[in-house]
Motif scaffolding. Structure first.
Motif, PDB file in Angstrom:
ATOM      1  N   LEU A  46     -12.654 -23.315  -0.402  1.00 19.81           N
ATOM      2  CA  LEU A  46     -13.829 -23.402   0.467  1.00 19.81           C
ATOM      3  C   LEU A  46     -15.035 -22.724  -0.177  1.00 19.81           C
ATOM      4  CD1 LEU A  46     -14.934 -24.256   3.257  1.00 19.81           C
ATOM      5  CD2 LEU A  46     -14.306 -21.972   4.049  1.00 19.81           C
ATOM      6  N   VAL A  47     -14.828 -21.544  -0.740  1.00 13.54           N
ATOM      7  CA  VAL A  47     -15.931 -20.833  -1.399  1.00 13.54           C
ATOM      8  C   VAL A  47     -16.448 -21.630  -2.595  1.00 13.54           C
ATOM      9  CG1 VAL A  47     -16.507 -18.753  -2.724  1.00 13.54           C
ATOM     10  CG2 VAL A  47     -15.215 -18.564  -0.597  1.00 13.54           C
ATOM     11  N   HIS A  48     -15.533 -22.216  -3.368  1.00  7.37           N
ATOM     12  CA  HIS A  48     -15.942 -23.043  -4.510  1.00  7.37           C
ATOM     13  C   HIS A  48     -16.733 -24.258  -4.030  1.00  7.37           C
ATOM     14  CE1 HIS A  48     -15.833 -25.041  -8.363  1.00  7.37           C
ATOM     15  NE2 HIS A  48     -15.292 -26.103  -7.794  1.00  7.37           N
ATOM     16  N   TYR A  49     -16.294 -24.898  -2.969  1.00  2.40           N
ATOM     17  CA  TYR A  49     -16.970 -26.079  -2.422  1.00  2.40           C
ATOM     18  C   TYR A  49     -18.366 -25.711  -1.919  1.00  2.40           C
ATOM     19  CZ  TYR A  49     -17.668 -30.340   0.290  1.00  2.40           C
ATOM     20  OH  TYR A  49     -18.162 -31.508   0.801  1.00  2.40           O
ATOM     21  N   GLU A  51     -20.259 -23.119  -2.872  1.00  2.00           N
ATOM     22  CA  GLU A  51     -21.123 -22.784  -4.016  1.00  2.00           C
ATOM     23  C   GLU A  51     -21.586 -24.035  -4.747  1.00  2.00           C
ATOM     24  OE1 GLU A  51     -18.736 -20.171  -6.318  1.00  2.00           O
ATOM     25  OE2 GLU A  51     -19.224 -18.414  -5.107  1.00  2.00           O
ATOM     26  N   ARG A  52     -20.717 -25.026  -4.834  1.00  2.00           N
ATOM     27  CA  ARG A  52     -21.057 -26.262  -5.539  1.00  2.00           C
ATOM     28  C   ARG A  52     -22.068 -27.080  -4.754  1.00  2.00           C
ATOM     29  NH1 ARG A  52     -17.956 -31.334  -5.787  1.00  2.00           N
ATOM     30  NH2 ARG A  52     -16.747 -30.323  -4.189  1.00  2.00           N
ATOM     31  N   SER A  53     -21.998 -27.043  -3.413  1.00  2.00           N
ATOM     32  CA  SER A  53     -22.890 -27.863  -2.599  1.00  2.00           C
ATOM     33  C   SER A  53     -23.917 -27.025  -1.865  1.00  2.00           C
ATOM     34  CB  SER A  53     -22.072 -28.674  -1.602  1.00  2.00           C
ATOM     35  OG  SER A  53     -21.388 -27.810  -0.719  1.00  2.00           O
ATOM     36  N   ALA A  54     -24.321 -25.895  -2.407  1.00  2.00           N
ATOM     37  CA  ALA A  54     -25.285 -25.002  -1.755  1.00  2.00           C
ATOM     38  C   ALA A  54     -26.622 -25.679  -1.462  1.00  2.00           C
ATOM     39  CB  ALA A  54     -25.491 -23.750  -2.586  1.00  2.00           C
ATOM     40  N   PRO A  55     -27.189 -26.514  -2.355  1.00  2.00           N
ATOM     41  CA  PRO A  55     -28.466 -27.149  -2.025  1.00  2.00           C
ATOM     42  C   PRO A  55     -28.381 -28.041  -0.784  1.00  2.00           C
ATOM     43  CG  PRO A  55     -28.046 -27.329  -4.359  1.00  2.00           C
ATOM     44  CD  PRO A  55     -26.799 -26.773  -3.729  1.00  2.00           C
ATOM     45  N   VAL A  56     -27.247 -28.659  -0.550  1.00  2.00           N
ATOM     46  CA  VAL A  56     -27.092 -29.537   0.608  1.00  2.00           C
ATOM     47  C   VAL A  56     -27.129 -28.723   1.887  1.00  2.00           C
ATOM     48  CG1 VAL A  56     -25.536 -31.140   1.782  1.00  2.00           C
ATOM     49  CG2 VAL A  56     -25.794 -31.233  -0.697  1.00  2.00           C
ATOM     50  N   THR A  57     -26.391 -27.616   1.942  1.00  2.00           N
ATOM     51  CA  THR A  57     -26.361 -26.812   3.153  1.00  2.00           C
ATOM     52  C   THR A  57     -27.688 -26.105   3.385  1.00  2.00           C
ATOM     53  OG1 THR A  57     -25.328 -25.024   1.911  1.00  2.00           O
ATOM     54  CG2 THR A  57     -23.876 -26.458   3.162  1.00  2.00           C
ATOM     55  N   SER A  58     -28.410 -25.755   2.329  1.00  3.12           N
ATOM     56  CA  SER A  58     -29.708 -25.123   2.531  1.00  3.12           C
ATOM     57  C   SER A  58     -30.711 -26.135   3.079  1.00  3.12           C
ATOM     58  CB  SER A  58     -30.220 -24.507   1.238  1.00  3.12           C
ATOM     59  OG  SER A  58     -30.453 -25.499   0.271  1.00  3.12           O
ATOM     60  N   LYS A  59     -30.584 -27.407   2.717  1.00  2.00           N
ATOM     61  CA  LYS A  59     -31.461 -28.428   3.283  1.00  2.00           C
ATOM     62  C   LYS A  59     -31.224 -28.562   4.779  1.00  2.00           C
ATOM     63  CE  LYS A  59     -32.004 -31.366  -0.778  1.00  2.00           C
ATOM     64  NZ  LYS A  59     -31.690 -32.658  -1.370  1.00  2.00           N
ATOM     65  N   LEU A  60     -29.966 -28.476   5.191  1.00  2.00           N
ATOM     66  CA  LEU A  60     -29.671 -28.550   6.618  1.00  2.00           C
ATOM     67  C   LEU A  60     -30.312 -27.389   7.360  1.00  2.00           C
ATOM     68  CD1 LEU A  60     -25.905 -29.526   6.647  1.00  2.00           C
ATOM     69  CD2 LEU A  60     -27.821 -30.914   7.384  1.00  2.00           C
ATOM     70  N   ALA A  61     -30.243 -26.208   6.804  1.00  2.00           N
ATOM     71  CA  ALA A  61     -30.803 -25.032   7.464  1.00  2.00           C
ATOM     72  C   ALA A  61     -32.327 -25.112   7.538  1.00  2.00           C
ATOM     73  CB  ALA A  61     -30.379 -23.776   6.725  1.00  2.00           C
ATOM     74  N   MET A  62     -32.968 -25.724   6.531  1.00  2.00           N
ATOM     75  CA  MET A  62     -34.416 -25.798   6.511  1.00  2.00           C
ATOM     76  C   MET A  62     -34.955 -26.816   7.500  1.00  2.00           C
ATOM     77  SD  MET A  62     -35.113 -25.470   2.435  1.00  2.00           S
ATOM     78  CE  MET A  62     -36.848 -25.819   2.609  1.00  2.00           C
ATOM     79  N   ASN A  63     -34.189 -27.856   7.794  1.00  6.58           N
ATOM     80  CA  ASN A  63     -34.657 -28.879   8.713  1.00  6.58           C
ATOM     81  C   ASN A  63     -34.643 -28.412  10.159  1.00  6.58           C
ATOM     82  OD1 ASN A  63     -35.119 -30.660   6.666  1.00  6.58           O
ATOM     83  ND2 ASN A  63     -33.133 -31.659   6.844  1.00  6.58           N
ATOM     84  N   GLY A  64     -33.874 -27.399  10.468  1.00  4.42           N
ATOM     85  CA  GLY A  64     -33.800 -26.883  11.826  1.00  4.42           C
ATOM     86  C   GLY A  64     -32.840 -27.718  12.661  1.00  4.42           C
TER      87      GLY A  64
END
Length: 77
Positions: A46-49, A51-64
């Motif tokens: 899970l941690v590896h996944y 870290e590998r997809s961090a830009p995707v999850t940060s986009k979700l957080a930025m959209n609100g």
């Protein structure tokens, strides 16, 4: 090998358990293993996944949060 429950994953990502369910339905988390009624994630995978997809999850957080419910009536005068 350590396994995490849905509550543990929510605490790790600092989101609610309902958000973990949403992430699962959107395919943003790796598939968990099912042991009885419990869903379990391998912690290292899970941690590896994440870290590998961090830009995707940060986009979700930025959209609100998504707007839900019925749209409001617009007043045209």
């Amino acid at each position: 090998m350590k396994y995490l429950t849905k509550t543990d994953v929510a605490a790790l990502l600092r989101v609610s358990v309902r958000t973990i369910t949403t992430y699962m339905s959107q395919g943003l988390l790796p598939q968990p293993r099912q042991l009885g009624r419990k869903l379990l994630w391998d912690e290292s995978a899970l941690v590896h996944y994440i870290e590998r997809s961090a830009p995707v999850t940060s986009k979700l957080a930025m959209n609100g949060p998504a707007k839900r419910g019925r749209p409001r009536k617009s007043c045209v005068y």
